[in-house]
Design an enzyme around this catalytic site. Sequence first.
Site, short mmCIF file in Angstrom:
data_model
loop_
_atom_site.label_atom_id
_atom_site.label_comp_id
_atom_site.label_asym_id
_atom_site.label_seq_id
_atom_site.Cartn_x
_atom_site.Cartn_y
_atom_site.Cartn_z
N SER A 91 1.30 -1.48 0.11
CA SER A 91 0.31 0.25 -0.30
C SER A 91 0.87 1.64 0.40
O SER A 91 1.83 1.68 -0.75
CB SER A 91 -1.03 -0.09 1.08
OG SER A 91 -2.22 1.00 0.86
N HIS A 200 -8.07 1.54 -1.05
CA HIS A 200 -7.82 0.15 -2.13
C HIS A 200 -9.36 0.19 -2.38
O HIS A 200 -9.63 -0.66 -3.66
CB HIS A 200 -6.78 -0.45 -1.24
CG HIS A 200 -5.56 -0.40 -1.29
ND1 HIS A 200 -4.87 0.13 -2.04
CD2 HIS A 200 -5.10 -0.22 -0.16
CE1 HIS A 200 -3.78 0.66 -1.39
NE2 HIS A 200 -4.05 0.25 -0.35
#
Length: 309
Positions: A91, A200
């Site tokens: 991430s 996300h």
Amino acid sequence: MTHVYIFPGQGSQSVGMLAELADQYSEVKETFEQASDILQQNLWDLVANGPEQEINRTENTQPIMLCASVAVHKIWAKQFPKAPMYTAGHSFGEYTALVCTGALDFEKTVPLARYRGEVMQEAVPEGQGAMAAVLGLEDSKLIEVCADAAQQQIVEAVNFNAPGQVVIAGDADAVNRAIEMAKAAGAKRAVLLPLSVPSHSSLMRTAADKLRDYLADIELRVTELKVIHNADVKFYDNEQDIKDALYRQLFNPVRWVETIQYMLSEGASVFVELGPGKVLTGLSKRIDRSAACHCVQDIKSLEQALENV
């Protein structure tokens, strides 16, 4: 042995982290001071003393994690200068990987990290979004559960972290429905995470559009060191393609299992996690037990990693 570097994202931060390394290595406080000057905020004081709630605010967490992993990388690279085969970050850790390979300037990435955190929080007001960890359910089954739980809202599988360990995100009500449905479908555990930004998921698309505009003005160099991107498990040798991967990353799943498997298939044998915590070390071992994994977050772990890599 062929080594790779992996960089943690949000969730690995904690009050008091890196204190031991900071006592022995000037790189820690110097890195935090540099970022603090840029943001006009004392980040090291925040890390050393908290409060935890402030460290966990997305717009603070991202610059803090950048500083922490960049500092650890500096300490590591001085003692182990051999270049890695690949790098990857989970991430937000993908940005750290780009800084540590020289693709992004640290000074430019500090305000970028702050901006990314801000637009993510703005995209979904606090309390409206949620994330949850689901353990012990097949990926395909969990994707089905999310589709059934959505009911004209959004809930999606967003972090494929390890076999049987997936994070879902979306509208808070839909995430709560998915938790109950996942348990009914046989999940060993399904629990809300202390995060209000549904990272996300497709709810992040408006934030991604703002991020893309910001990235357009950032200089990004292509280096020989390869960063494997979360969104598609590829590396790029073109500035625009790398920026596009960062844009897509914000509203697409983190494909961590495939990332680790790809690096292993290419001959990687040792994974070194640079930064606070040992989340990625644990995930990597779950993905493939044959992988040698080392985290570097304090004096003992640094010494152990240097002995074994």
